[in-house]
Write a protein that holds these residues in place. Structure first.
Motif: not given
Length: 180
Positions: A22-26, A61-72, A98-103, A140-146
């Motif tokens: 998945x990661x190499x394909x992304x 605001x104490x904290x901010x949401x950050x994501x780590x991608x599979x492709x960058x 889609x990326x992290x499941x939050x509404x 999501x475990x595919x595009x977003x790893x963490x």
């Protein structure tokens, strides 16, 4: 507005393909997109969300949401492209879901619009600030790893430079820029 930090995918069934394929394909898809931008030179519109956890009793605001991608590499704000017939706010809400499941529940506030001219693209990115959200944080475990919330004063070392600039602008430490 608390979420359990996790890097567990929503659908754990296809995990055997993730690390090896998945990661190499992304990454290949990402590079293909960049090549297409060099040829077609499209004008694109994207969105990012500064998703805050305001559970601090002081209302700061104490904290901010950050994501780590599979492709960058690095940590970034959640977000992505705006679809045809989709408003900027609709796109930002969809990307976060889609990326992290939050509404994102309450009306996100516009923060800034930035020009981004990389990889041959003429991209413009609208950034929104969202304080009201619900759900369980889950990459999501595919595009977003963490996906994790980080204290604004303790960002991970490999937070992208653009994300660091947006946070400095948000905190009033830097003036709003025009370019990403």
């Amino acid at each position: 507005m608390t979420a359990t930090p996790t890097s567990t995918p929503r659908n754990p069934a296809p995990t055997t393909l993730r690390p090896a394929l998945t990661t190499p394909l992304m990454r290949l898809a990402w590079h293909g997109r960049n090549m297409w931008h060099w040829v077609a030179r499209p004008l694109t519109m994207g969105v990012r969300g500064i998703i805050l956890d305001d559970s601090d009793p002081g209302g700061v605001a104490a904290s901010v949401l950050l994501i780590r991608h599979s492709y960058v590499g690095g940590w970034h704000f959640p977000g992505g492209g705006v679809g045809k017939g989709e408003s900027l706010v609709e796109a930002m809400k969809r990307e976060v879901r889609e990326e992290v499941g939050l509404t994102v529940e309450s009306g996100p506030q516009p923060f800034g619009v930035y020009a981004r001219f990389r990889h041959g693209a003429s991209d413009h990115v609208a950034v929104f600030v969202a304080r009201g959200w619900s759900g369980t944080l889950q990459a999501d475990g595919v595009e977003i790893l963490e996906a994790r919330f980080f204290p604004l004063d303790r960002l991970p070392e490999d937070t992208s430079p653009a994300t660091r600039r947006r946070i400095a602008e948000f905190q009033g430490r830097e003036p709003l820029a025009e370019r990403w």
